[in-house]
Each structure stands twice: as C-alpha cells, then as structure tokens.
Design a protein around this motif. Structure first.
Motif, PDB file in Angstrom:
ATOM      1  N   UNK A 142       0.878  -1.169   0.000  1.00 47.01           N
ATOM      2  CA  UNK A 142       0.000   0.000   0.000  1.00 47.01           C
ATOM      3  C   UNK A 142       0.916   1.220   0.000  1.00 47.01           C
ATOM      4  N   UNK A 143       0.682   2.140  -0.935  1.00 50.37           N
ATOM      5  CA  UNK A 143       1.593   3.278  -1.052  1.00 50.37           C
ATOM      6  C   UNK A 143       0.828   4.572  -1.264  1.00 50.37           C
ATOM      7  N   UNK A 144       1.503   5.674  -0.922  1.00 49.73           N
ATOM      8  CA  UNK A 144       1.089   7.036  -1.239  1.00 49.73           C
ATOM      9  C   UNK A 144      -0.169   7.479  -0.489  1.00 49.73           C
ATOM     10  N   UNK A 145      -0.634   8.684  -0.811  1.00 50.17           N
ATOM     11  CA  UNK A 145      -1.796   9.253  -0.127  1.00 50.17           C
ATOM     12  C   UNK A 145      -3.033   8.395  -0.396  1.00 50.17           C
ATOM     13  N   UNK A 146      -3.644   7.909   0.673  1.00 50.32           N
ATOM     14  CA  UNK A 146      -4.737   6.939   0.573  1.00 50.32           C
ATOM     15  C   UNK A 146      -5.874   7.335   1.502  1.00 50.32           C
ATOM     16  N   UNK A 147      -7.087   7.090   1.066  1.00 47.60           N
ATOM     17  CA  UNK A 147      -8.265   7.334   1.902  1.00 47.60           C
ATOM     18  C   UNK A 147      -8.532   6.106   2.760  1.00 47.60           C
ATOM     19  N   UNK A 233       8.574  13.701   0.374  1.00 48.69           N
ATOM     20  CA  UNK A 233       9.132  12.449   0.869  1.00 48.69           C
ATOM     21  C   UNK A 233       8.543  11.266   0.113  1.00 48.69           C
ATOM     22  N   UNK A 234       7.241  11.295  -0.150  1.00 47.82           N
ATOM     23  CA  UNK A 234       6.609  10.181  -0.844  1.00 47.82           C
ATOM     24  C   UNK A 234       7.135  10.045  -2.266  1.00 47.82           C
ATOM     25  N   UNK A 235       7.279  11.158  -2.982  1.00 45.35           N
ATOM     26  CA  UNK A 235       7.825  11.093  -4.345  1.00 45.35           C
ATOM     27  C   UNK A 235       9.223  10.472  -4.334  1.00 45.35           C
ATOM     28  N   UNK A 236      10.047  10.878  -3.379  1.00 41.84           N
ATOM     29  CA  UNK A 236      11.394  10.326  -3.283  1.00 41.84           C
ATOM     30  C   UNK A 236      11.364   8.837  -2.975  1.00 41.84           C
ATOM     31  N   UNK A 237      10.514   8.422  -2.050  1.00 44.11           N
ATOM     32  CA  UNK A 237      10.411   7.007  -1.697  1.00 44.11           C
ATOM     33  C   UNK A 237       9.980   6.153  -2.883  1.00 44.11           C
ATOM     34  N   UNK A 238       9.008   6.642  -3.626  1.00 43.95           N
ATOM     35  CA  UNK A 238       8.518   5.889  -4.780  1.00 43.95           C
ATOM     36  C   UNK A 238       9.623   5.702  -5.817  1.00 43.95           C
ATOM     37  N   UNK A 245       8.706  -2.005  -5.963  1.00 46.94           N
ATOM     38  CA  UNK A 245       7.263  -1.805  -6.074  1.00 46.94           C
ATOM     39  C   UNK A 245       6.717  -2.146  -7.458  1.00 46.94           C
ATOM     40  N   UNK A 246       7.524  -1.941  -8.474  1.00 49.10           N
ATOM     41  CA  UNK A 246       7.057  -2.162  -9.838  1.00 49.10           C
ATOM     42  C   UNK A 246       6.538  -0.867 -10.448  1.00 49.10           C
ATOM     43  N   UNK A 247       6.697  -0.706 -11.760  1.00 47.08           N
ATOM     44  CA  UNK A 247       6.351   0.569 -12.416  1.00 47.08           C
ATOM     45  C   UNK A 247       4.877   0.940 -12.309  1.00 47.08           C
ATOM     46  N   UNK A 248       3.980  -0.035 -12.343  1.00 47.45           N
ATOM     47  CA  UNK A 248       2.549   0.280 -12.300  1.00 47.45           C
ATOM     48  C   UNK A 248       2.153   0.875 -10.964  1.00 47.45           C
ATOM     49  N   UNK A 249       2.619   0.272  -9.877  1.00 42.38           N
ATOM     50  CA  UNK A 249       2.282   0.789  -8.547  1.00 42.38           C
ATOM     51  C   UNK A 249       2.953   2.141  -8.312  1.00 42.38           C
ATOM     52  N   UNK A 250       4.161   2.310  -8.819  1.00 40.33           N
ATOM     53  CA  UNK A 250       4.848   3.584  -8.670  1.00 40.33           C
ATOM     54  C   UNK A 250       4.086   4.689  -9.405  1.00 40.33           C
ATOM     55  N   UNK A 251       3.637   4.404 -10.625  1.00 39.78           N
ATOM     56  CA  UNK A 251       2.867   5.409 -11.370  1.00 39.78           C
ATOM     57  C   UNK A 251       1.584   5.777 -10.627  1.00 39.78           C
ATOM     58  N   UNK A 252       0.913   4.775 -10.082  1.00 38.93           N
ATOM     59  CA  UNK A 252      -0.312   5.033  -9.325  1.00 38.93           C
ATOM     60  C   UNK A 252      -0.006   5.872  -8.083  1.00 38.93           C
TER      61      UNK A 252
END
Length: 278
Positions: A142-147, A233-238, A245-252
C-alpha cells in the motif's frame, strides 16, 4: 488527570535511517518527526495564552544499536518510528534488536501506564506484537496518499465526522489481529487495521469502546500510515523503491502523492491531545 505542565519530553525510538536522498532534503528521523510535532503544535499554541505555550524536546535513541533511555520515567511519551525491517522476523539472525524492542515496549506498556506510547508503521506493528496481536505479510504493498475508513471510535479520536482519513502509506506488512483490549481506528480495502488505541483505565478495556472519553484517557495510539511523510518524501520514496514496487504501482502512487494529507492536522493534533496538549 494528566500532568498540567506545558513541556513534554518525548523519547524517539529510531528504527531506521532514511535513504540518502530523503535525508539530504528532509533530514533524519529526528528532524522529520520533530517537524511533524512542531507544525501540528503551532495551531494549538495559537489558541493558548502566552504563559501557557506548549513546548517539547524530542530525544532520539538508536534501538537498532540497542540504545534506550537510561530512565524512561523521565519521559512523557515514547514514539516508535517506521523501518524497512520486517517486524515479524524478530527470531531471525541479526534481528535481535527487534526482539528486544518488542520486549521493551511490552514492559513500558504494562508496567508504566502513565507513559504514552505512539507507534508509526513498523512501530504500529511492534506494539501489536508486544501486546499480543499479530503481524504478517499482506498480499501487496500500500503506497502514497490513501483514503482510510474510520471506525466510529476513529471519528471521535481524530475529530473527523466524514469518516475518511487521508494519509501516506508505505507498507506491505500489516496487523490483521489487534491485541486484547485494543480498539481499531481505521482500515483500508486491503488492511483491516490501520491504527488502534488502548485506553489507560481498565474500565475502558471492554470489548466495546467507551461512550465517553477524553484523548488523555488513551494510553497507546498507533498508525500504520505515516503522518510524518510529506508529498516530497513520498515522491522520493517511490523513486527509490521503483524496482521493489514495480512501475505500475509507482505510477499510481505518483498520481496520488499530492492528494490531501491529514498527517499534521489530524494525527499530529491527536498525538498532542493524547499527551494532554489541546
């Protein structure tokens, strides 16, 4: 009644070092968490008189090197950071520090209920293992800003009537079974427990959460999400974890990194409320 003093002393149990790119731009975990606490405290102090301004001192301890406070009774709270390490692999060679951390948290939680405990991501999982819950590998990251969906108790703890908490995530391990007497605050479509609380008073330790309480009645508060993370920070981590993580999850994740983030205004504010600063 919680201590009326306006100064809080917090022990930061540091479980990792940020990647170089993050550290160069945002500092180490002491600076990152110090910023979270400082920024979330500012609007609280704006409502207080000049002679009741709250202050704090955040003191780091590298628990990977098995360094802990000499006298934890000198602190109002301990805050356990995130880590790239796997909490439930504490029996593996080289992970003795994790096993010691779990035992340390268990002792403080059970023998010193006046000391507040906050666990973030890996820290959330450590609290679960220390207090009788479980931590396992989830199906996917699970990554990035999430509801997140708040429980009724979560709405009251965080003061969010909408029932939605927006927070940055970066996890695969999760806590499917909370410890006895803990109450869940939030969940995602993938993980049933994204945060939990334990109340100090035994009368609040029943199966159902209390109908009336103040934030200072909370002994332990955890979050699987990262209130200390920013969009940067999130952009850097991704980018750093693209291969993992794989390109698809990173793009999302990149597409959501700039979405609403309640880390400071909601979770940071609640942390101060638990410590009696409102």
């Amino acid at each position: 009644m919680y201590k009326p003093e306006t100064h809080r002393r917090i022990a930061l149990l540091v479980c990792d070092v940020p990647a170089d790119a993050i550290r160069e731009r945002h500092g180490d975990y002491t600076r990152i968490f110090g910023t979270l606490l400082e920024v979330s405290l500012k609007p609280i102090n704006e409502t207080r008189s000049a002679d009741s301004q709250a202050t704090f001192k955040l003191e780091p301890f590298d628990v990977r090197a098995q360094v802990y406070p000499k006298d934890v009774d000198e602190y109002d709270a301990i805050l356990i950071t995130g880590s790239v390490s796997t909490a439930h692999e504490y029996e593996q060679p080289g992970r003795e520090w994790i096993k010691k951390l779990i035992e340390y948290v268990r002792v403080v939680a059970t023998e010193k209920p006046w000391i507040k405990i906050f666990g973030i991501c890996f820290g959330h999982q450590i609290v679960a293992l220390a207090m009788g819950g479980t931590c396992v590998r989830n199906m996917r990251f699970e990554v990035s800003a999430t509801k997140l969906q708040l429980t009724e108790l979560g709405k009251r703890v965080y003061g969010v009537e909408s029932g939605i908490l927006n927070i940055h995530l970066m996890n695969r391990d999760h806590v499917p079974n909370e410890p006895p007497s803990f109450h869940i605050l939030s969940s995602s479509n993938q993980s049933p427990n994204h945060g939990m609380v334990l109340f100090s008073d035994s009368e609040f330790s029943e199966d159902a959460p209390p109908s009336n309480f103040s934030l200072t009645d909370i002994h332990i508060l955890t979050s699987q999400g990262h209130p200390e993370f920013t969009e940067s920070i999130m952009h850097l981590l991704l980018r750093i974890r693209r291969e993992l993580l794989g390109p698809e999850l990173v793009r999302d994740g990149e597409s959501r990194a700039g979405n609403q983030n309640d880390g400071v205004a909601v979770i940071g504010k609640a942390i101060w409320g638990v410590m009696g600063v409102e």
